[in-house]
Every structure is written in C-alpha cells, then in structure tokens.
Design a protein around this motif. Sequence first.
Motif, short mmCIF file in Angstrom:
data_model
loop_
_atom_site.label_atom_id
_atom_site.label_comp_id
_atom_site.label_asym_id
_atom_site.label_seq_id
_atom_site.Cartn_x
_atom_site.Cartn_y
_atom_site.Cartn_z
N SER A 32 0.84 -1.18 -0.03
CA SER A 32 -0.02 0.10 0.05
C SER A 32 0.71 1.18 0.04
CB SER A 32 -0.93 -0.01 1.12
OG SER A 32 -0.20 0.24 2.32
N ILE A 33 2.05 1.15 0.70
CA ILE A 33 2.94 2.49 0.59
C ILE A 33 3.42 2.55 -0.59
CG2 ILE A 33 5.06 3.34 1.55
CD1 ILE A 33 4.58 1.74 4.33
N VAL A 34 3.88 1.33 -1.25
CA VAL A 34 4.51 1.55 -2.51
C VAL A 34 3.75 2.02 -3.75
CG1 VAL A 34 5.72 0.12 -4.24
CG2 VAL A 34 6.44 -0.08 -2.02
N ASN A 35 2.53 1.53 -3.68
CA ASN A 35 1.41 1.89 -4.31
C ASN A 35 0.83 3.28 -4.32
OD1 ASN A 35 1.62 -0.59 -5.76
ND2 ASN A 35 -0.09 -1.62 -4.50
N ASN A 36 0.99 3.86 -3.33
CA ASN A 36 0.43 5.03 -2.98
C ASN A 36 1.24 6.34 -3.21
OD1 ASN A 36 -2.38 3.97 -2.54
ND2 ASN A 36 -2.12 3.71 -0.29
N MET A 37 2.70 5.74 -2.93
CA MET A 37 3.59 7.15 -3.07
C MET A 37 4.37 6.91 -4.53
SD MET A 37 5.34 7.16 0.53
CE MET A 37 6.44 8.46 0.31
N THR A 38 4.61 7.94 -5.00
CA THR A 38 5.22 8.00 -6.25
C THR A 38 6.82 7.79 -6.24
OG1 THR A 38 5.11 10.58 -6.46
CG2 THR A 38 3.39 9.12 -7.69
N GLU A 39 7.44 8.59 -5.10
CA GLU A 39 8.78 8.54 -4.73
C GLU A 39 8.97 9.19 -3.13
OE1 GLU A 39 9.99 13.06 -5.97
OE2 GLU A 39 9.93 11.68 -7.65
N GLY A 40 10.43 9.03 -2.97
CA GLY A 40 10.64 9.25 -1.81
C GLY A 40 11.30 8.28 -0.73
N SER A 41 12.06 8.59 0.26
CA SER A 41 12.84 7.57 0.98
C SER A 41 11.92 6.52 1.75
CB SER A 41 13.66 8.44 2.06
OG SER A 41 12.89 9.10 2.97
N VAL A 42 10.65 6.91 2.21
CA VAL A 42 9.51 6.00 2.82
C VAL A 42 9.38 4.89 1.86
CG1 VAL A 42 7.37 5.80 3.90
CG2 VAL A 42 8.98 7.67 4.39
N ARG A 43 9.19 5.57 0.42
CA ARG A 43 8.75 4.43 -0.57
C ARG A 43 9.86 3.43 -0.66
NH1 ARG A 43 8.94 3.37 -6.20
NH2 ARG A 43 6.89 2.66 -6.87
N GLU A 44 10.92 3.97 -0.80
CA GLU A 44 12.18 3.05 -1.04
C GLU A 44 12.33 2.03 0.09
OE1 GLU A 44 15.32 5.77 -1.75
OE2 GLU A 44 14.59 6.03 -3.71
N GLU A 45 12.17 2.39 1.37
CA GLU A 45 12.25 1.63 2.47
C GLU A 45 11.10 0.51 2.55
OE1 GLU A 45 13.07 2.95 6.60
OE2 GLU A 45 13.12 5.06 5.55
N ALA A 46 9.85 0.91 2.10
CA ALA A 46 9.02 -0.10 1.81
C ALA A 46 9.17 -1.27 1.06
CB ALA A 46 7.47 0.83 1.63
N MET A 47 9.89 -0.55 -0.13
CA MET A 47 10.14 -1.70 -1.25
C MET A 47 10.97 -2.73 -0.64
SD MET A 47 10.32 0.83 -4.56
CE MET A 47 10.94 -0.55 -5.65
N TYR A 48 12.15 -1.97 0.04
CA TYR A 48 13.10 -2.73 0.74
C TYR A 48 12.52 -4.05 1.73
CZ TYR A 48 16.97 -4.42 3.72
OH TYR A 48 17.64 -5.36 4.47
N TRP A 49 11.65 -3.40 2.66
CA TRP A 49 11.13 -4.18 3.39
C TRP A 49 10.10 -5.26 3.10
CZ3 TRP A 49 13.53 -5.17 7.77
CH2 TRP A 49 14.31 -4.28 8.49
N MET A 50 9.40 -4.84 1.97
CA MET A 50 8.72 -5.69 1.18
C MET A 50 9.36 -7.15 0.53
SD MET A 50 5.73 -5.34 -1.72
CE MET A 50 6.79 -4.45 -2.92
N ALA A 51 10.63 -6.56 0.08
CA ALA A 51 11.38 -7.75 -0.42
C ALA A 51 11.85 -8.61 0.85
CB ALA A 51 12.56 -7.08 -1.25
#
Length: 160
Positions: A120-139
């Motif tokens: 939900s974080i990755v899909n709702n944000m277009t860019e930013g450090s929180v989005r990148e962190e969410a991508m990492y933690w999802m992996a």
Amino acid sequence: MNQIKAALEARIFLGRCKSRLPRKKPRFSAANVYLSFWIILITLVIFARPIFAEGADEKKDLMSIQQAFKDGFFDVVMTQAQQFIEKYPGSIDGNEALLLIGQATLNLQNFPKAIEVFESIVNNMTEGSVREEAMYWMAETYFKARDYPSAIKAYSEFIE
C-alpha cells in the motif's frame, strides 16, 4: 501701514517664541523602530505558539512510536501508529507511521499483513525515502516468508 508693521512684529515675535519651544522628536527614530520590532516579535511568538503546538505533539507522538519499536513492543507500535494515522490524517509523517506498522507486523511474523502494508505504501507514493524503505522491507518480508521468486522480483525492483 500700521497693520503691516503690526503683522511683521507679530511674525517676528512668533518666530522668537517658536525657537524657544522644545522640538518634536522625529517619528521614526532608531529607538522607536527597535521598540516596535520587539513588540511585533513578541506578539507573533505569543500568538503563533498554538499554531505550532500541534506539530510538536505530532513529532512527539511519532518519536514515542519509534521508541516503542526500538524497544521491541511491536503490538504497541501497531496500535499507536494506527491511532497516529487517525489523529493526524494529513500528516507528512503518516507514511512513516504506516512503515512502522509494516515493520512491526513483519517482526510479529504476520507476513501476509506486512506485505499488504508495504504494498500500500509503494502503490500510494510516487517517490521518496519512505517508498524506497517500503520496497526494501517488502522484499525482506518475501524472503523471510520463503517466497523466493517474489523476493527476487521485489529486490530487483528495489535496486532499479
């Protein structure tokens, strides 16, 4: 002629009297400007305090959630972060609180819920450090859930 002479004498007399009167201070002296500056500044500080008080409470609440996460109270983190999101719906730190929910859920080993939060974080944000962190933690969540193909895909997206 007497009238002209009387008018000239009156004018001379008034000129002498005027020179004996104390002179007015200029309206905009340095002292007046300095005093006005401080009065305006103090007024702004007094009336602006309630405006910025909410931001301070918001940061304080977020910091307490982060401390609970560091201390390992993941159930508390999930509850307080959800309350934070409801209390401050337009906050710029709302995604940070949501990220903490996902990380707490991951630490409680509720992998499907953690993936849902991170997605939900990755899909709702277009860019930013929180989005990148969410991508990492999802992996990382996919990896810990032993869903290796999804983990490889998520890590690849994170690297790109």
